[in-house]
Structures are given as structure tokens and as C-alpha cells.
Design an enzyme around this catalytic site. Structure first.
Site, short mmCIF file in Angstrom:
data_model
loop_
_atom_site.label_atom_id
_atom_site.label_comp_id
_atom_site.label_asym_id
_atom_site.label_seq_id
_atom_site.Cartn_x
_atom_site.Cartn_y
_atom_site.Cartn_z
N ASP A 5 7.52 4.32 4.94
CA ASP A 5 6.23 3.64 4.81
C ASP A 5 6.09 3.22 3.35
OD1 ASP A 5 6.10 4.79 7.36
OD2 ASP A 5 4.01 5.43 7.14
N LYS B 223 0.83 -1.26 8.41
CA LYS B 223 -0.02 -0.06 8.37
C LYS B 223 -1.21 -0.34 7.48
CE LYS B 223 0.47 4.66 6.44
NZ LYS B 223 1.43 5.73 6.05
N LYS C 165 0.02 0.51 12.59
CA LYS C 165 -0.30 1.90 12.25
C LYS C 165 -1.59 1.98 11.45
CE LYS C 165 1.42 5.97 9.74
NZ LYS C 165 2.58 6.63 9.08
O1 LIG Z 1 -0.46 7.90 6.05
C1 LIG Z 1 -1.35 8.65 6.42
C2 LIG Z 1 -2.48 9.04 5.56
O2 LIG Z 1 -2.04 9.45 4.31
C3 LIG Z 1 -3.26 10.11 6.21
O3 LIG Z 1 -4.57 10.10 5.73
P1 LIG Z 1 -5.59 11.24 6.15
O4 LIG Z 1 -5.24 12.44 5.30
O5 LIG Z 1 -6.94 10.69 5.82
O6 LIG Z 1 -5.41 11.53 7.60
#
Ligand SMILES: O=C[C@H](O)COP(=O)(O)O
Length: 257
Positions: A103, A166, A198
Site C-alpha cells: 500500500d 485506497k 479499499k
Molecule cells: O490502512 C489502514 C489504516 O491505517 C487503519 O486505520 P484505523 O486505525 O483508523 O482503522
């Protein structure tokens, strides 16, 4: 037919990129993430960890019988400001360490400042560096803010070779939103639906998962919504999903895991 909460929770688990991207992550936390990734109702799609934990995550998942779970990592994260060559090298190293998916943060500040070229070059270079690994491009839509810029970043990333687009790193004030999701899904649909989506950042509840699954179905159709096309990036939604399946967070651990 509308899915029940339990059906939806089960589906969301299979679409989950179960994430730990904290500055103080350590080996014990990553092992625990891998253990929890193998839920009593089946595995998540991927775990997402910092590059230094890729090999550990792969090894831990394999040892637990979770070899079907992908290991995703992040590069150019979270600021999106490194040089293209540096990010390509970081991406290549992550894949060599065993990452199935990378990513990468799009140079969103450059685009906001009027330079669209660097983003295209970065995605092309990272796609080459990925080889067979999947490239997910994080647009940081909350920072792009302007719908025209979100559409342009989506289109440029797709044309340069992204496998997924994403929304967010989860590290800025505004993360996944319905508005950004609609703009990105519209571009994915316009470009033939071959690239995945995503949403990430701030997805905490079954209701959040329902929103993004519903939007993906609205733009691309129910059959499109599989882990090949839709992932939910989240560090802390799993407990709520398991709760709707009658499994407390303690129930997340399989016997012997
Ligand atoms: O890529 C995913 C994010 O870093 C997750 O964020 P979060 O901690 O708000 O779920």
C-alpha cells in the site's frame, strides 16, 4: 435479499485488511494480530503491518495454518513525500521480504500543488517494483479534499498501474468518507471495474462496513464484491464484527492459537 447482521459481519471479516500501523508496534503485537486474523469464522483477507514486520507476519501466519492470509505492508507512509526512486526501492525491498501486497502513499501534496506527473511516475515505478505483488495506492482523499483532485488521482493511479485505490492512511484528520468512496468507485466503474477499492481509516463498526460494502455493490454490483476487488482497511473493526456473530473479542482466538 438484504444480508442479516451476522451474514454481513462474516462477509466483512473476509474482506478485512486487518491493520497494525502504530509507531510502537512490536513483535508481540504483530504475532497477536496474526493470531486474531484467524477468526473462528474464517480468516481475514490480509494483515497490514510496517515493512520491518513483514517476514514475522508471514512466518507467524504460516505457523498458525494461515498461509491463505496475505501480508500487506506500506511504503512512502504516511506523508507520501519521498522521492520516486526511494519509494520504488522501499517497495522492492518489502516484496523481497515477503509482502504479497504493498500500500503506497500517493504524492498527494504534489498533486494538490499542481504537479500530477510525480504521482504517475511513482505508481509506474512501484508497479514495476512489485512484480507479482499487488499494488494498492493510497490517495489520502481527506487531504486532497477537492472532488476534482480525488477523481484525477483515482484516474491517474489506475492508468499508471494501480491494482487497488485506497482512500486513506488512517493518520490524517479526515479518513474514509462516503463522498470520497463514491468518487473513487465512480472512476473504478468508468474504467471497467478491473481495479479494486479499499476504504481505510476510521472504520470501526459493522455499520461502517455495511456502508462501504453497500456502496461497492451500488457502483459495481454484488458479484464484484470479493476480496479481489474490495478490502476494508481497519485496525479495530474486528471486535464489533465478531460481536455481531456472538463472539466476544476473547472468542476471536481459536483453540490452540
Ligand atoms: O490502512 C489502514 C489504516 O491505517 C487503519 O486505520 P484505523 O486505525 O483508523 O482503522
Amino acid at each position: 435479499m438484504t444480508a442479516t447482521d451476522a451474514q454481513l459481519a462474516r462477509k466483512a471479516i473476509g474482506l478485512l485488511d486487518f491493520t497494525s500501523l502504530n509507531p510502537d508496534d512490536d513483535e508481540a503485537r504483530i504475532r497477536d494480530l496474526c493470531r486474531r486474523a484467524l477468526t473462528p469464522v474464517g480468516p481475514v483477507a490480509a494483515v497490514c503491518v510496517y515493512p520491518r514486520f513483514v517476514a514475522l507476519a508471514r512466518q507467524t501466519l504460516d505457523a498458525l495454518g494461515g498461509n491463505q492470509v496475505k501480508v500487506a505492508t506500506v511504503t512512502n507512509f504516511p506523508a507520501g513525500a519521498a522521492d520516486v526512486e526511494v519509494v520504488a526501492a522501499e517497495t522492492r525491498a518489502a516484496v523481497e521480504a515477503g509482502a504479497d501486497e504493498v500500500d503506497v502513499v500517493y504524492p498527494y501534496a504534489a498533486l494538490r500543488g499542481g504537479d500530477a506527473t510525480v504521482g504517475v511516475e511513482l505508481v509506474r515505478a512501484c508497479k514495476r517494483a512489485c512484480g507479482d505483488a499487488l499494488l494498492k495506492v493510497i490517495l489520502e482523499t481527506g487531504e486532497l479534499a477537492d472532488p476534482a483532485l480525488i477523481r484525477q488521482a483515482s484516474r491517474d493511479a489506475i492508468e499508471a498501474g494501480a491494482d487497488f485505490i485506497k482512500t486513506s492512511t488512517g493518520k490524517v484528520v479526515v479518513n474514509a468518507t462516503e463522498q470520497a468512496a463514491r468518487l473513487m468507485l465512480e472512476v473504478i466503474a468508468e474504467t471497467g471495474g478491473r481495479v479494486g477499492f479499499k476504504p481505510a481509516g476510521g472504520i470501526r463498526t459493522l455499520a461502517d462496513a455495511r456502508l462501504y460494502i453497500g456502496l461497492a455493490e451500488e457502483y459495481l454490483g454484488q458479484d464484484w464484491v470479493t476480496p479481489e476487488h474490495l478490502r476494508l482497511g481497519a485496525s479495530s473493526v474486528l471486535d464489533d464484527l465478531l460481536r455481531h456473530l456472538g463472539l466476544g473479542s476473547e472468542g476471536a482466538a481459536k483453540e490452540g492459537y
